[in-house]
Design an enzyme around this catalytic site. Structure first.
Site, PDB file in Angstrom:
ATOM      1  N   GLU A 180       0.864  -1.129   0.082  1.00 17.51           N
ATOM      2  CA  GLU A 180      -0.141  -0.004   0.090  1.00 17.51           C
ATOM      3  C   GLU A 180       0.780   1.175   0.095  1.00 17.51           C
ATOM      4  OE1 GLU A 180      -4.160   1.387   0.021  1.00 17.51           O
ATOM      5  OE2 GLU A 180      -3.371  -0.631   0.077  1.00 17.51           O
ATOM      6  N   THR A 218      -6.548   9.254  -2.970  1.00 11.16           N
ATOM      7  CA  THR A 218      -6.144   9.566  -1.588  1.00 11.16           C
ATOM      8  C   THR A 218      -5.506  10.620  -1.645  1.00 11.16           C
ATOM      9  OG1 THR A 218      -6.330   7.209  -1.326  1.00 11.16           O
ATOM     10  CG2 THR A 218      -4.643   8.408   0.176  1.00 11.16           C
TER      11      THR A 218
END
Length: 133
Positions: free
Chosen positions: A40, A94
Site C-alpha cells: 500500500e 487519496t
C-alpha cells in the site's frame, strides 16, 4: 491484478489475502497485514485502513503503526451489527484528499489523534482497562 495508482483501496488489499491463500497461506495474518502495508505504501501511503479489515475481516481500528497495533472490537453477541462497504459515484484519490487537509495539522498528527480517539471509544465499550492506558 494491476494496481491503479489513483483508485487503489479495498480491492488491492483483499487481493493480497487471496494471493496468500493461493500459495498455501505461508504468511500469518499479522505478517500479511504488514506485507499489505508495504505494498500500500508504494501506491498511496503507509496506512492499514483498507489492508487490515480486508485481511482480518470485520471492523478494525488502527491504534498505532510503531509498533503496529490493531484493535478488533468485540461487539456483544446479542447485538447484530452489519458493515457494508459503499462505493460513491465519484472518485476521491487519496493524494487529493490528503492535500485538502489544513497545513497546520500534519498528516501524522491527524492520523495519530483519530486512531487514539477510536481506541479510546473501543476500550470504553469493551471494558478494556489496559486499553485505556
Amino acid at each position: 491484478m494491476a494496481l491503479d495508482k489513483t483508485t487503489s483501496g479495498i480491492g488491492s488489499s483483499a487481493a493480497s489475502a487471496s494471493v496468500n491463500e493461493l500459495f498455501g497461506a505461508p504468511l500469518s495474518q499479522s505478517e500479511l497485514v504488514i506485507a499489505g502495508l508495504e505494498l500500500e505504501a508504494k501506491v498511496s501511503g503507509y496506512h492499514a485502513d483498507n489492508v487490515a479489515p480486508s485481511i482480518l475481516g470485520g471492523f478494525v481500528l488502527i491504534r498505532s503503526y510503531e509498533p503496529l497495533e490493531l484493535i478488533q472490537p468485540n461487539f456483544p453477541s446479542e447485538k447484530r451489527l452489519y458493515f457494508a462497504p459503499l462505493n460513491p459515484k465519484f472518485e476521491a484519490p487519496t493524494k487529493e484528499i490528503k492535500a485538502a487537509l489544513r497545513p497546520e495539522v500534519s498528516m501524522s498528527n491527524h492520523v495519530w489523534n483519530c486512531s487514539q480517539a477510536g481506541a479510546l471509544v473501543a476500550s470504553v465499550l469493551q471494558g478494556d482497562v489496559v486499553g485505556l492506558e
